[in-house]
Design a protein around this motif. Structure first.
Motif, mmCIF file in Angstrom:
data_model
loop_
_atom_site.group_PDB
_atom_site.id
_atom_site.type_symbol
_atom_site.label_atom_id
_atom_site.label_comp_id
_atom_site.label_asym_id
_atom_site.label_seq_id
_atom_site.Cartn_x
_atom_site.Cartn_y
_atom_site.Cartn_z
ATOM 1 N N PHE A 272 0.836 -1.205 0.000
ATOM 2 C CA PHE A 272 0.000 0.000 0.000
ATOM 3 C C PHE A 272 0.868 1.250 0.000
ATOM 4 C CE2 PHE A 272 -2.315 3.343 2.285
ATOM 5 C CZ PHE A 272 -3.379 3.497 1.421
ATOM 6 N N ALA A 273 1.925 1.254 0.813
ATOM 7 C CA ALA A 273 2.818 2.412 0.852
ATOM 8 C C ALA A 273 3.527 2.599 -0.491
ATOM 9 C CB ALA A 273 3.837 2.249 1.975
ATOM 10 N N MET A 274 3.942 1.499 -1.106
ATOM 11 C CA MET A 274 4.614 1.579 -2.399
ATOM 12 C C MET A 274 3.659 2.114 -3.469
ATOM 13 S SD MET A 274 5.652 -1.233 -5.183
ATOM 14 C CE MET A 274 3.967 -1.666 -5.145
ATOM 15 N N THR A 275 2.426 1.644 -3.459
ATOM 16 C CA THR A 275 1.449 2.111 -4.440
ATOM 17 C C THR A 275 1.165 3.603 -4.259
ATOM 18 O OG1 THR A 275 0.456 -0.077 -4.495
ATOM 19 C CG2 THR A 275 -0.863 1.734 -5.358
ATOM 20 N N ALA A 276 1.020 4.044 -3.019
ATOM 21 C CA ALA A 276 0.780 5.472 -2.769
ATOM 22 C C ALA A 276 1.970 6.308 -3.243
ATOM 23 C CB ALA A 276 0.528 5.696 -1.282
#
Length: 108
Positions: free
Chosen positions: A80-84
């Motif tokens: 999720f952090a990488m996608t954001a």
């Protein structure tokens, strides 16, 4: 059940690689997300899925392995952090370059 998991992993990984090879920003982000989903399912499947098996807490002859579950939860948070981060990075590139092409220039 194993065949269903194998087919699902194959479809997710193949779709993710196909989207990664596209030349636009949004398909690349979706491809990374699909590949991370495939990796999460692979990690979860490596924990030998069992139905009706209690968690570690409790008295039972068999219990579920907590390590794959912890790995998948950690991978979900990191994904999720990488996608954001990639979405924000792509929006900045879109604002500066005025194109959504990955290389920054349109091929003619």
């Amino acid at each position: 059940m194993e065949a269903l998991f194998a087919i699902t992993l194959g479809v997710l990984a193949a779709s993710g690689v196909y989207l990664l090879m596209r030349a636009r920003i949004y398909p690349v982000v979706m491809g990374l997300t699909l590949i991370s989903y495939a990796v999460n399912l692979f990690l979860f499947a490596m924990g030998r899925l069992g139905t009706g098996v209690p968690a570690v807490i409790g008295k039972s002859a068999e219990h579920g392995d907590p390590i794959p579950q912890a790995l998948v939860l950690t991978a979900i948070v990191i994904g999720f952090a990488m996608t954001a981060f990639v979405v924000v990075l792509s929006l900045r590139a879109l604002g500066e370059l005025r194109t959504d092409h990955v290389d920054g220039e349109e091929s003619r």
